[in-house]
Design a protein around this motif. Structure first.
Motif, PDB file in Angstrom:
ATOM      1  N   TYR A 135      -3.461   2.699 -11.273  1.00 49.27           N
ATOM      2  CA  TYR A 135      -4.892   2.392 -11.153  1.00 49.27           C
ATOM      3  C   TYR A 135      -5.133   1.072 -10.426  1.00 49.27           C
ATOM      4  CZ  TYR A 135      -4.334  -0.936 -15.011  1.00 49.27           C
ATOM      5  OH  TYR A 135      -3.949  -1.984 -15.788  1.00 49.27           O
ATOM      6  N   ASP A 136      -4.060   0.337 -10.188  1.00 44.37           N
ATOM      7  CA  ASP A 136      -4.266  -0.970  -9.549  1.00 44.37           C
ATOM      8  C   ASP A 136      -2.970  -1.398  -8.853  1.00 44.37           C
ATOM      9  OD1 ASP A 136      -5.595  -3.343  -8.879  1.00 44.37           O
ATOM     10  OD2 ASP A 136      -4.726  -4.388 -10.623  1.00 44.37           O
ATOM     11  N   ILE A 137      -3.108  -1.990  -7.673  1.00 43.38           N
ATOM     12  CA  ILE A 137      -1.946  -2.584  -6.987  1.00 43.38           C
ATOM     13  C   ILE A 137      -2.351  -4.011  -6.637  1.00 43.38           C
ATOM     14  CG2 ILE A 137      -0.421  -2.471  -4.968  1.00 43.38           C
ATOM     15  CD1 ILE A 137      -0.906   0.553  -4.942  1.00 43.38           C
ATOM     16  N   HIS A 138      -1.602  -4.942  -7.168  1.00 42.47           N
ATOM     17  CA  HIS A 138      -2.033  -6.326  -7.170  1.00 42.47           C
ATOM     18  C   HIS A 138      -0.994  -7.210  -6.476  1.00 42.47           C
ATOM     19  CE1 HIS A 138      -4.907  -9.076  -9.012  1.00 42.47           C
ATOM     20  NE2 HIS A 138      -3.894  -9.912  -9.221  1.00 42.47           N
ATOM     21  N   ILE A 139      -1.437  -8.041  -5.548  1.00 40.61           N
ATOM     22  CA  ILE A 139      -0.494  -8.959  -4.871  1.00 40.61           C
ATOM     23  C   ILE A 139      -0.959 -10.390  -5.157  1.00 40.61           C
ATOM     24  CG2 ILE A 139       0.445  -9.693  -2.643  1.00 40.61           C
ATOM     25  CD1 ILE A 139      -0.193  -6.755  -1.720  1.00 40.61           C
ATOM     26  N   GLU A 140      -0.134 -11.148  -5.906  1.00 39.37           N
ATOM     27  CA  GLU A 140      -0.474 -12.532  -6.257  1.00 39.37           C
ATOM     28  C   GLU A 140      -0.024 -13.473  -5.128  1.00 39.37           C
ATOM     29  OE1 GLU A 140      -1.857 -14.051  -8.907  1.00 39.37           O
ATOM     30  OE2 GLU A 140      -2.169 -12.308 -10.205  1.00 39.37           O
ATOM     31  N   GLU A 178       2.446  -6.359  -8.047  1.00 42.88           N
ATOM     32  CA  GLU A 178       2.236  -5.801  -9.400  1.00 42.88           C
ATOM     33  C   GLU A 178       1.438  -4.511  -9.301  1.00 42.88           C
ATOM     34  OE1 GLU A 178       0.630  -8.601 -12.158  1.00 42.88           O
ATOM     35  OE2 GLU A 178       2.248 -10.021 -11.819  1.00 42.88           O
ATOM     36  N   ILE A 179       1.966  -3.485  -9.937  1.00 37.98           N
ATOM     37  CA  ILE A 179       1.286  -2.173  -9.931  1.00 37.98           C
ATOM     38  C   ILE A 179       0.869  -1.844 -11.364  1.00 37.98           C
ATOM     39  CG2 ILE A 179       1.567   0.290  -9.469  1.00 37.98           C
ATOM     40  CD1 ILE A 179       3.656  -0.462  -7.368  1.00 37.98           C
ATOM     41  N   GLY A 180      -0.446  -1.685 -11.563  1.00 34.48           N
ATOM     42  CA  GLY A 180      -0.962  -1.340 -12.895  1.00 34.48           C
ATOM     43  C   GLY A 180      -0.915   0.179 -13.098  1.00 34.48           C
ATOM     44  N   VAL A 181      -0.335   0.569 -14.213  1.00 28.81           N
ATOM     45  CA  VAL A 181      -0.212   2.012 -14.503  1.00 28.81           C
ATOM     46  C   VAL A 181      -0.900   2.328 -15.837  1.00 28.81           C
ATOM     47  CG1 VAL A 181       1.401   3.898 -14.982  1.00 28.81           C
ATOM     48  CG2 VAL A 181       1.953   2.216 -13.222  1.00 28.81           C
ATOM     49  N   LEU A 182      -1.713   3.369 -15.816  1.00 30.13           N
ATOM     50  CA  LEU A 182      -2.376   3.831 -17.044  1.00 30.13           C
ATOM     51  C   LEU A 182      -1.552   4.978 -17.606  1.00 30.13           C
ATOM     52  CD1 LEU A 182      -5.151   3.623 -18.645  1.00 30.13           C
ATOM     53  CD2 LEU A 182      -5.868   5.540 -17.242  1.00 30.13           C
TER      54      LEU A 182
END
Lengths: 198, 575
Positions: A50-55, A86-90
């Motif tokens: 649901y989300d792919i996040h790059i810090e 970072e990949i958010g997984v539900l």
């Protein structure tokens, strides 16, 4: 069974987890794609991205403000970062001893467990079981972009189901969504608007 | 109940919806699962709930939505057709309002428990189990389906069974709907409908059925000469066969007045009224038509007291204002003058003269004679006794006065005979036989049974008595609201075509349960095509596509039973 590993687990809970991956691994997973985490023999957890996040990190900040940075330096810093994507997984359910459950898993995955992208046949297998019980998990957290997530998921799952010869799946899935959301006029219309884009 | 209908009832039929609410006082609510156009108001539906079948009528259909916004917004303009269709299927719906009327226990599954099924089937065959009024409600989500031919036959009887006569077909499915003619004639009935809605054709169909059934004598007061002789339909110009032509030996056509011809044809015999048959009450019944005064009863009473049954003849021959000279040469009322009689009877002269003047219309009727050529009334009674039926055609005497006077007088005389015979039969007189049931068909019934006249005519007495003296009425009228409430409430069976006037609708539904639900159905009937049957003579209200009165009808009705082959007989008994 798909063997495309997309990363390893950073942190997790019963309802979801975050995967860390290298930038060169980022070509495979996409928003709405289904993933699985094999934990032990006959037990694996399924989820949807649901989300792919790059810090950012300190070096990136310096490079952005620096003058005349060579192209190879930029490329090196993009691909060999210290901070993972970072990949958010539900979590959508789990498989135990060959049986699919659209329920939250008994135990979450542990740190550094490998995460794999689901193949189309795995997607068709998971989504074709039961009566779309996993929609509950997708609809639960309204802070997430639920409408977009559902649209992306339906797009990918429909293709997998058509490949598996189940043409009627999409209509049933949309019908179930409407049933679940018909008391939420705004949410349903937004979801259907998003679905109509696919 | 036949085995075939049991089997038909058990036939799997596609559900059209499921029960979502309602109760005994309010109607049941069912969610429709098929397009609304597949069901119409008045449709006969069956609700299957556990071991029970509930039979009901669709009395209303309502559009609904899970949220009003789904109905308000035209989402089909925002979403692709496929999605819009899915959305509408889930959020927009149609609810049926079902007026449950009867319920019946459904037997156990034949495959699961053959013994219990056999026991149940035996009870059904012996009519221990039959449809009964609704006393409970079906469960939530019980399936609703349109009634099949077996369900209709279960409730209304099967065509071909003795006494059961097909009056039309259901709107959905076109399954035959029958009436039990023997039950129909046990109480007075009414056929209603606005002008041009096919009342006369429907009446012909029912009368033909009664004549064919031949258990009941039928007397028809044919005011407009349309039932006996062949006729031409006013709207289509088609030839309409009369009852005389189709039942030449069973139907006697009687003309009013000597030398009467009915549409150019000579009747079987003619009817003349003897002056001595006219009673004061026959005149009083014409108060409105003749504009009689309050003094009339006293004058008639005096005439009858003095002259008995000759009163009409004597009064007719009295001369108004006739004078003669007495012994002293003074002009005094002549002995045969009205004034002389009035003085003698102590009646006001002007009242007597006024009545005489108003009765001139009757005095001039050519069918009222001192000595009729034959006793036509007795001949009619004999005909009715002997298995024949009478159509009394009024020929050229089509005025209201003729109709009111003759029909009432004749009915009074005939009913008196039936009453006498019934009393003899019931008191066990030697040789007394049970009177043959008689149905009197009366057109333009409101002229005879309106509020003012109802208390005076024999017709209202017959309607109130029901079947006490074996005489009942078949009332045919376009203005039921003009018929006295008390008479309307006594009508057993009502068959009505389209009615436009709300008072007429109200009147037809007098005394029936579920009036409000039936009101809408009555207002939406298709003229010339559909009729609503309701009341005591039918198990439950139903809208039917009425049977056409055409050549096919007569062919079916008069068809002689074909000889059955040995093969058919063997097949029926299971070989």
């Amino acid at each position: 069974m798909s063997e495309i590993e997309i990363g390893r687990l950073l942190r997790s809970g019963t309802t979801g987890f975050v995967v860390g991956c290298k930038v060169n691994q980022l070509n495979a997973p996409g928003f709405g794609a289904m993933v699985r985490v094999p934990l032990e023999a006959q037990y694996q957890v399924y989820g949807v991205i649901y989300d792919i996040h790059i810090e950012d990190d300190g070096l990136v900040r310096q490079l952005i403000t620096a003058q005349d940075v060579p192209e190879e330096v930029l490329k090196d810093n993009r691909e060999n970062r210290n901070v993972p994507v970072e990949i958010g997984v539900l979590v959508l359910g789990y498989e135990q001893e060959g049986r699919i459950f659209h329920l939250l898993p008994p135990r979450p995955p542990l740190s550094l467990d490998a995460i794999f992208l689901c193949s189309p046949s795995e997607v068709a297998h998971f989504t074709g079981q039961g009566r779309f019980g996993y929609f509950r998990h997708m609809l639960r957290d309204r802070d997430k972009p639920v409408e977009e997530l559902l649209a992306a998921h339906l797009y990918q799952a429909r293709a997998a189901q058509v490949d598996a010869g189940n043409e009627a799946w999409y209509q049933k899935a949309v019908g179930e969504l409407i049933t679940l959301m018909r008391d939420d006029y705004q949410g349903l219309i937004k979801t259907l608007s998003a679905v109509s884009e696919i | 109940m036949s085995e075939q209908s049991v089997t038909s009832s058990a036939e799997a039929q596609k559900p059209i919806g499921y029960i979502v609410g309602g109760g005994l006082k309010a109607n049941l609510q069912a969610r429709l699962t098929v397009p609304a156009q597949k069901v119409q108001e008045g449709a006969f539906v069956v609700v299957e709930s556990g071991n029970w079948l509930f039979y009901g009528l669709v009395t209303d259909m309502q559009l609904g939505s899970t949220d009003p916004r789904f109905a308000d917004e035209q989402t089909e303009t925002r979403l692709p057709p496929e999605l819009a269709k899915l959305l509408h299927g889930q959020t927009l719906f149609t609810n049926l309002e079902v007026m449950a009327a009867l319920m019946m226990e459904q037997g156990p599954d034949m495959d699961e428990d053959p013994e219990a099924y056999q026991a149940w089937f035996q009870k059904v065959m012996e009519e221990e189990i039959r449809p009964e009024p609704v006393k409970t409600v079906p469960q939530h989500h019980s399936e609703v389906r349109l009634a099949g031919a077996g369900d209709i036959a279960e409730i209304f009887g099967k065509e071909g069974k003795k006494g059961y006569f097909r009056i039309g077909d259901t709107i959905e499915g076109g399954h035959p709907v029958c009436v039990d003619l023997d039950k129909l004639v046990q109480r007075s009935s009414g056929i209603f409908g606005a002008t041009g809605t096919g009342k006369s054709f429907l009446t012909r169909v029912i009368l033909a059925g009664l004549i064919k059934r031949d258990k009941t004598a039928v007397l028809i007061f044919d005011m407009h000469n349309e039932y006996g002789p062949d006729d031409t339909a006013s709207d289509t110009g088609m030839r309409v066969p009369g009852l005389k032509g189709k039942f030449p030996s069973k139907v006697r056509m009687v003309g009013l007045g000597r030398g009467a011809t009915i549409r150019g044809k000579t009747p079987d015999y003619t009817l003349e009224i003897a002056e001595s048959d006219i009673m004061p009450e026959d005149i009083l019944m014409l108060t409105q038509e003749l504009n009689l005064r309050e003094t009339t009863p006293a004058t008639l009473n005096a005439l009858f007291n003095q002259y008995g049954r000759d009163w009409f003849h004597k009064f007719k021959n009295m001369r108004p204002h006739a004078v003669q000279e007495d012994e002293e040469g003074n002009k005094v009322p002549a002995d045969d003058s009205i004034e002389a009689w009035a003085n003698e009877a102590n009646i006001h002269q002007l009242a007597a003269i006024g009545l005489h003047s108003k009765l001139n219309r009757l005095f001039n009727c050519e069918y009222i004679v001192e000595n009729p050529a034959g006793d036509a009334v007795n001949q009619m009674i004999n005909n009715l006794d002997n298995g024949q039926h009478i159509v009394l055609s009024f020929g050229n005497h089509e005025k209201d006065l003729d109709y009111l006077f003759v029909s009432n007088l004749l009915t009074r005389r005939i009913r008196d005979v039936w009453e006498y015979r019934t009393n003899n039969f019931r008191s066990g007189h030697q040789g007394a036989t049970e009177p043959r049931p008689l149905v009197i068909a009366v057109e333009e019934a409101h002229k005879l049974l309106n509020r003012e006249m109802a208390s005076q005519t024999t017709f209202s007495t017959i309607a109130r008595e029901m079947r006490k003296y074996y005489v009942t009425l078949l009332i045919i009228d376009q203005r039921p609201s003009q018929i006295y409430d008390e008479v309307m409430s006594q009508l057993g069976t009502r068959i009505t075509g389209w009615l436009g006037d709300s008072d007429d609708i109200q009147s037809v539904l007098t005394g029936l349960a579920g009036r409000e639900a039936l009101r809408g159905m009555l207002a939406h009937l298709q003229p010339k095509e559909e009729v609503l049957m309701l009341g005591w003579g039918v198990p439950m209200p139903i809208v039917v596509h009425s049977r056409r009165y055409d050549d096919a009808f007569w062919e079916e009705l008069l068809e002689k039973k074909a000889r059955r082959s040995n093969r058919d007989i063997l097949r029926d008994i299971g070989f």
